[in-house]
Design an enzyme around this catalytic site. Structure first.
Site, PDB file in Angstrom:
ATOM      1  N   ASP A   1       1.201   0.626  -1.679  1.00 37.76           N
ATOM      2  CA  ASP A   1       1.428   1.406  -0.449  1.00 37.76           C
ATOM      3  C   ASP A   1       2.920   1.587  -0.205  1.00 37.76           C
ATOM      4  O   ASP A   1       3.399   2.673   0.143  1.00 37.76           O
ATOM      5  CB  ASP A   1       0.723   0.764   0.764  1.00 37.76           C
ATOM      6  CG  ASP A   1       1.012  -0.727   0.925  1.00 37.76           C
ATOM      7  OD1 ASP A   1       1.557  -1.350  -0.019  1.00 37.76           O
ATOM      8  OD2 ASP A   1       0.685  -1.282   2.005  1.00 37.76           O
TER       9      ASP A   1
ATOM     10  N   TYR B   1     -11.839   3.293 -12.531  1.00 42.21           N
ATOM     11  CA  TYR B   1     -12.429   4.471 -13.168  1.00 42.21           C
ATOM     12  C   TYR B   1     -13.557   4.085 -14.130  1.00 42.21           C
ATOM     13  O   TYR B   1     -14.425   4.903 -14.413  1.00 42.21           O
ATOM     14  CB  TYR B   1     -11.364   5.263 -13.939  1.00 42.21           C
ATOM     15  CG  TYR B   1     -10.621   6.266 -13.097  1.00 42.21           C
ATOM     16  CD1 TYR B   1      -9.884   5.862 -11.996  1.00 42.21           C
ATOM     17  CD2 TYR B   1     -10.661   7.625 -13.406  1.00 42.21           C
ATOM     18  CE1 TYR B   1      -9.199   6.781 -11.226  1.00 42.21           C
ATOM     19  CE2 TYR B   1      -9.976   8.558 -12.640  1.00 42.21           C
ATOM     20  CZ  TYR B   1      -9.250   8.133 -11.556  1.00 42.21           C
ATOM     21  OH  TYR B   1      -8.574   9.040 -10.793  1.00 42.21           O
TER      22      TYR B   1
ATOM     23  N   ASP C   1      -3.142   7.570 -10.419  1.00 43.29           N
ATOM     24  CA  ASP C   1      -3.663   8.890 -10.062  1.00 43.29           C
ATOM     25  C   ASP C   1      -2.999   9.372  -8.774  1.00 43.29           C
ATOM     26  O   ASP C   1      -2.498  10.497  -8.695  1.00 43.29           O
ATOM     27  CB  ASP C   1      -5.189   8.805  -9.897  1.00 43.29           C
ATOM     28  CG  ASP C   1      -5.808  10.151  -9.575  1.00 43.29           C
ATOM     29  OD1 ASP C   1      -5.423  11.143 -10.218  1.00 43.29           O
ATOM     30  OD2 ASP C   1      -6.666  10.210  -8.673  1.00 43.29           O
TER      31      ASP C   1
ATOM     32  N   LYS D   1      -1.577  -4.130  -5.804  1.00 46.85           N
ATOM     33  CA  LYS D   1      -1.768  -4.676  -4.457  1.00 46.85           C
ATOM     34  C   LYS D   1      -2.130  -6.151  -4.612  1.00 46.85           C
ATOM     35  O   LYS D   1      -3.263  -6.567  -4.326  1.00 46.85           O
ATOM     36  CB  LYS D   1      -2.882  -3.915  -3.722  1.00 46.85           C
ATOM     37  CG  LYS D   1      -2.508  -2.533  -3.224  1.00 46.85           C
ATOM     38  CD  LYS D   1      -1.802  -2.500  -1.877  1.00 46.85           C
ATOM     39  CE  LYS D   1      -2.676  -2.924  -0.723  1.00 46.85           C
ATOM     40  NZ  LYS D   1      -1.867  -2.949   0.551  1.00 46.85           N
TER      41      LYS D   1
ATOM     42  N   ASP E   1       0.393  12.267  -8.279  1.00 43.63           N
ATOM     43  CA  ASP E   1       0.323  13.502  -7.480  1.00 43.63           C
ATOM     44  C   ASP E   1       1.481  13.548  -6.492  1.00 43.63           C
ATOM     45  O   ASP E   1       2.096  14.594  -6.271  1.00 43.63           O
ATOM     46  CB  ASP E   1      -0.998  13.572  -6.687  1.00 43.63           C
ATOM     47  CG  ASP E   1      -2.070  14.371  -7.429  1.00 43.63           C
ATOM     48  OD1 ASP E   1      -2.012  14.417  -8.671  1.00 43.63           O
ATOM     49  OD2 ASP E   1      -2.961  14.941  -6.761  1.00 43.63           O
TER      50      ASP E   1
END
Ligand code: IPM
Ligand code: MG
Length: 370
Positions: A227, A143, A251, A194, A255
């Protein structure tokens, strides 16, 4: 009762203004029945600020926000701003507040209210009793890290790029918040990155693992790839207690976690900075995780509950008002037994809009406070 507790109110755009108006009724109730007074100031952010001042966050609003004890934020954005230059987009106002106030720790709790078990798209047995906390790093990573931009290349094509970068201190400070949260909850922490693909992930894993070894006594700790975490969140979300992760993965995963609870309209958040050396309280902003929902804005049907629960988090984390936070959260749980906005409607309940939902919560507060 006199108060020097300053709340900066930033409704923003779309349903942000509607749910903030509803939240004011909760604040009025606390003033009337609990003598809890706040010193309130209101400002513009996002598209509303752009329309008025040509910028999504004016210097004045930023200064007032920094000077406040806590910021109550609605939502920003809307299709009418899609064509604005990148730096003028409504979201830049929100991101500038996070960055300038150094609100690096974003707490996104996902809890399934018993009354809402059937509103989730997942099976009741998968989500009932769910209570997890996603801790998202909020001031670093892709970001904000440099270099970033869009460049013309010698061959006439263009290149858009962002950087994902984390330094040791950035990882350690969010890691300490994560350990602290886990300690106050069920004592289990999963760190998500990751590390199989990204260097920033390799360092994240190294630093988190070392921090846990040094400072995380009694906390059950593990690492997980992002993932896999997304998959585990919909497969068996109750395996988690606290998840700590970077800005972008946070983020996405929040959600995903929000939807486990039945609706994106149910998830609150707190964004906290480092504690003030004098007061012990952090700089803080509280906002619902959902956005400005332009598709339903202006119709009076928005679910105000994530906004109310964000305000409850403010009472708890910024003003040490745990009793009132509990009261408000219990009132939300009570109201949900009978009354629903469209996004969480189930047969047997009464469907209502923003005002009706707010009144149901206020009535429950009346009853519970008696
Ligand atoms: C969130 C939102 C923001 C983000 C947007 C509005 C900039 O999606 O708070 O999750 O990407 O952080
Ligand atoms: Mg988001």
């Amino acid at each position: 009762m006199a108060s020097n507790r300053k709340i900066m109110v930033l409704p923003g755009d779309g349903i942000g203004t509607e749910i903030m108006k509803a939240n004011m009724r909760i604040i009025d109730w606390l003033a009337k029945y609990r003598s809890i007074d706040f010193d309130m100031q209101e400002g513009l952010v996002g598209g509303a600020a752009y329309d008025a001042h040509g910028t999504p966050l004016s210097d004045e609003t930023l200064a007032d926000s920094i000077a406040s004890d806590a910021v109550l934020f609605g939502a920003v954005g809307g299709p009418e701003y899609d064509d604005l230059a990148f730096e003028l987009k409504p979201e830049r106002g929100l991101l500038a507040l996070r960055k300038e106030m150094d609100l690096f720790a974003n707490l996104r709790p996902a809890m399934v209210f018993p009354a809402l078990v059937d509103a989730s798209t997942l099976k009741p047995e998968v989500v009932s009793g769910l209570d997890i906390m996603i801790l998202r790093e909020l001031c670093g990573g892709s970001y904000f890290a440099e270099p970033r931009g869009i460049e013309d290349q010698p061959d006439g094509t263009r290149k858009g790029f962002d950087t994902n970068a984390y330094t040791t201190p950035e990882i350690e400070r969010i890691g300490r918040v994560a350990l602290d949260l886990a300690r106050k909850r069920d004592g289990r922490l999963v760190s998500v990155e990751k590390a199989n693909v990204m260097h920033s992930g390799v360092l994240w894993r190294e630093v988190m693992t070392a921090l846990h070894a040094a400072e995380g006594e009694g906390i059950e700790y593990s690492n997980m790839y992002a993932d896999n975490c997304a998959m585990q969140l919909v497969r068996n979300p109750k395996q988690f207690d606290v998840i700590v992760t970077d800005n972008l993965f946070g983020d996405l995963l929040s959600d995903c976690a929000a939807m486990l609870t039945g609706s994106l309209g149910m998830l609150p958040s707190a964004s906290l900075g480092a504690p003030d050396p004098e007061t012990g309280l952090p700089k803080a902003m509280y906002e619902p995780v959902h956005g400005s929902a332009p598709d339903i804005a202006g119709q009076g049907i928005a679910n105000p509950l994530a906004q109310f629960m964000s305000f409850a988090m403010m009472l708890r984390y910024s003003f040490n008002q745990g009793d009132e936070a509990d009261l408000l959260e219990n009132a939300v749980a009570t109201a949900l037994k009978t009354t629903r906005t469209g996004d969480i409607m189930t047969p047997g309940c009464t469907q209502t809009g923003t005002d009706g939902m707010t009144e149901a919560v206020l009535n429950a507060m009346d009853q519970l406070a008696r």
